[in-house]
Design an enzyme around this catalytic site. Structure first.
Site, PDB file in Angstrom:
ATOM      1  N   GLY A 268       6.264  -0.735   0.097  1.00 17.39           N
ATOM      2  CA  GLY A 268       7.037   0.571   0.381  1.00 17.39           C
ATOM      3  C   GLY A 268       7.321   0.613   1.737  1.00 17.39           C
ATOM      4  O   GLY A 268       7.159  -0.337   2.508  1.00 17.39           O
ATOM      5  N   ALA A 269       7.949   1.831   2.131  1.00 16.93           N
ATOM      6  CA  ALA A 269       8.287   2.136   3.504  1.00 16.93           C
ATOM      7  C   ALA A 269       8.560   3.565   3.585  1.00 16.93           C
ATOM      8  O   ALA A 269       8.733   4.140   2.782  1.00 16.93           O
ATOM      9  CB  ALA A 269       9.572   1.311   3.810  1.00 16.93           C
TER      10      ALA A 269
ATOM     11  N   GLY B  72       2.502   4.724   7.408  1.00 19.83           N
ATOM     12  CA  GLY B  72       2.040   6.327   7.098  1.00 19.83           C
ATOM     13  C   GLY B  72       0.790   6.380   6.541  1.00 19.83           C
ATOM     14  O   GLY B  72       0.106   7.311   6.417  1.00 19.83           O
ATOM     15  N   GLY B  73       0.313   5.276   5.533  1.00 17.84           N
ATOM     16  CA  GLY B  73      -0.813   5.202   4.897  1.00 17.84           C
ATOM     17  C   GLY B  73      -1.857   4.460   5.604  1.00 17.84           C
ATOM     18  O   GLY B  73      -3.024   4.570   5.375  1.00 17.84           O
TER      19      GLY B  73
ATOM     20  N   THR C 255       0.787  -1.247   0.010  1.00 18.58           N
ATOM     21  CA  THR C 255       0.113  -0.125   0.159  1.00 18.58           C
ATOM     22  C   THR C 255       0.992   1.051  -0.067  1.00 18.58           C
ATOM     23  O   THR C 255       1.950   1.228   0.514  1.00 18.58           O
ATOM     24  CB  THR C 255      -1.021  -0.153   0.989  1.00 18.58           C
ATOM     25  OG1 THR C 255      -1.812  -1.079   1.109  1.00 18.58           O
ATOM     26  CG2 THR C 255      -1.643   1.263   1.388  1.00 18.58           C
ATOM     27  N   GLY C 256       0.362   2.237  -0.669  1.00 21.39           N
ATOM     28  CA  GLY C 256       1.123   3.541  -0.566  1.00 21.39           C
ATOM     29  C   GLY C 256       1.503   3.898  -2.237  1.00 21.39           C
ATOM     30  O   GLY C 256       1.369   3.269  -3.071  1.00 21.39           O
ATOM     31  N   SER C 257       1.997   5.183  -2.106  1.00 27.56           N
ATOM     32  CA  SER C 257       2.523   5.774  -3.459  1.00 27.56           C
ATOM     33  C   SER C 257       3.405   4.991  -4.313  1.00 27.56           C
ATOM     34  O   SER C 257       3.043   4.728  -5.805  1.00 27.56           O
ATOM     35  CB  SER C 257       2.719   7.236  -3.432  1.00 27.56           C
ATOM     36  OG  SER C 257       3.906   7.198  -2.456  1.00 27.56           O
ATOM     37  N   THR C 258       4.407   4.398  -3.590  1.00 23.95           N
ATOM     38  CA  THR C 258       5.430   3.647  -4.377  1.00 23.95           C
ATOM     39  C   THR C 258       4.938   2.307  -4.856  1.00 23.95           C
ATOM     40  O   THR C 258       4.978   1.810  -5.852  1.00 23.95           O
ATOM     41  CB  THR C 258       6.591   3.457  -3.614  1.00 23.95           C
ATOM     42  OG1 THR C 258       7.030   4.803  -3.226  1.00 23.95           O
ATOM     43  CG2 THR C 258       7.815   2.807  -4.647  1.00 23.95           C
TER      44      THR C 258
ATOM     45  N   GLU D 217      -0.464  -5.000   6.135  1.00 26.72           N
ATOM     46  CA  GLU D 217       0.948  -5.175   5.399  1.00 26.72           C
ATOM     47  C   GLU D 217       1.715  -6.193   6.249  1.00 26.72           C
ATOM     48  O   GLU D 217       2.463  -6.880   5.824  1.00 26.72           O
ATOM     49  CB  GLU D 217       1.496  -3.651   5.497  1.00 26.72           C
ATOM     50  CG  GLU D 217       0.813  -2.827   4.619  1.00 26.72           C
ATOM     51  CD  GLU D 217       1.536  -1.412   4.791  1.00 26.72           C
ATOM     52  OE1 GLU D 217       1.362  -0.516   3.779  1.00 26.72           O
ATOM     53  OE2 GLU D 217       2.148  -1.043   5.651  1.00 26.72           O
TER      54      GLU D 217
END
Length: 232
Positions: A84-85, A98-99, A28-31, A105
């Protein structure tokens, strides 16, 4: 080159590790979103994989991109998780969450034979803690849980403000699992595995963003190109 371009480069490098027939954890996340989009292109070209999404947002992205999905009820193990991280240290320990998807996850990462972290090189740090540590908690008994967290911090030589995460409109952020998140601004965590163990022992803590011993490889994209770091 933009930050978004760097993230897509890292996702593309991780995609090279995906083979036909794999069962994948989808982060999950932008990357991670870039990875899902690139994976969808490979699926349309004939790659046969199935994925387990780590959030409802990732589920929606995967469905939009045509990536077949499954669940951990229907498969025993996953071959690979790509996620991501928010921070990565030289021991490949992570801060994630952060998300807001840290619980799912971590479940997916722990059910995988291998975890590859993809990130831009700004996420590489000498020591974890600059990014606020997310701690997923049950709303019931929150005062008692906060006091227990503060005690765990004191035992581990860290301290800092703790805030309940809010949405942009000021409401309490609620995770996919129906929990709340406390963001702890600790500055520097001298012993992440020890702090992780302390937080694990608190009944009101559902999960936390310290991912210890899970990442096998980190793919970092920067202005100088791609750097791949493997766990010793």
């Amino acid at each position: 080159m933009s930050m978004d371009d760097l993230k897509r480069q890292a996702a593309a490098r991780a995609l090279e590790q995906v083979q036909d027939g794999m069962k994948l954890g989808l982060g999950t996340g932008s990357t991670a979103k870039h990875f899902v989009e690139l994976l969808g292109e490979r699926v349309k070209a004939g790659l046969k994989v199935v994925g387990v999404p780590t959030s409802e947002a990732t589920r929606a992205d995967a469905e939009r991109c045509g990536v077949p999905l499954t669940t951990l009820e229907d498969v025993d193990r996953l071959d690979l998780t790509v996620d991501g991280a928010d921070e990565v240290d030289p021991h490949l320990e992570l801060i994630k969450g952060g998300g807001g998807a840290l619980l799912r996850e971590k479940i997916v990462a722990a059910a995988s034979d291998r975890m590859i972290v993809i990130a831009d090189d700004s996420k590489w740090v000498d020591a974890l803690g600059r990014f606020p540590l997310p701690i997923e908690v049950i709303p019931f008994g929150l005062g008692a849980t906060r006091r227990a967290i503060e005690a765990a911090f004191a035992q581990n030589g860290v301290s800092g403000p703790m805030d309940i995460r809010k949405t942009k409109d000021g409401h309490v952020f609620v995770t996919d699992g129906g929990h709340w998140i406390i963001d702890a601004r600790l500055g520097r965590i001298p012993d992440p595995p020890k702090l992780a163990a302390s937080l694990n022992s608190i009944p009101g803590v559902v999960e936390h963003g310290l991912f210890i011993g899970l990442a096998r490889t980190v793919v970092l994209a920067g202005a100088q190109g791609i750097r791949v770091v493997d766990r010793p």
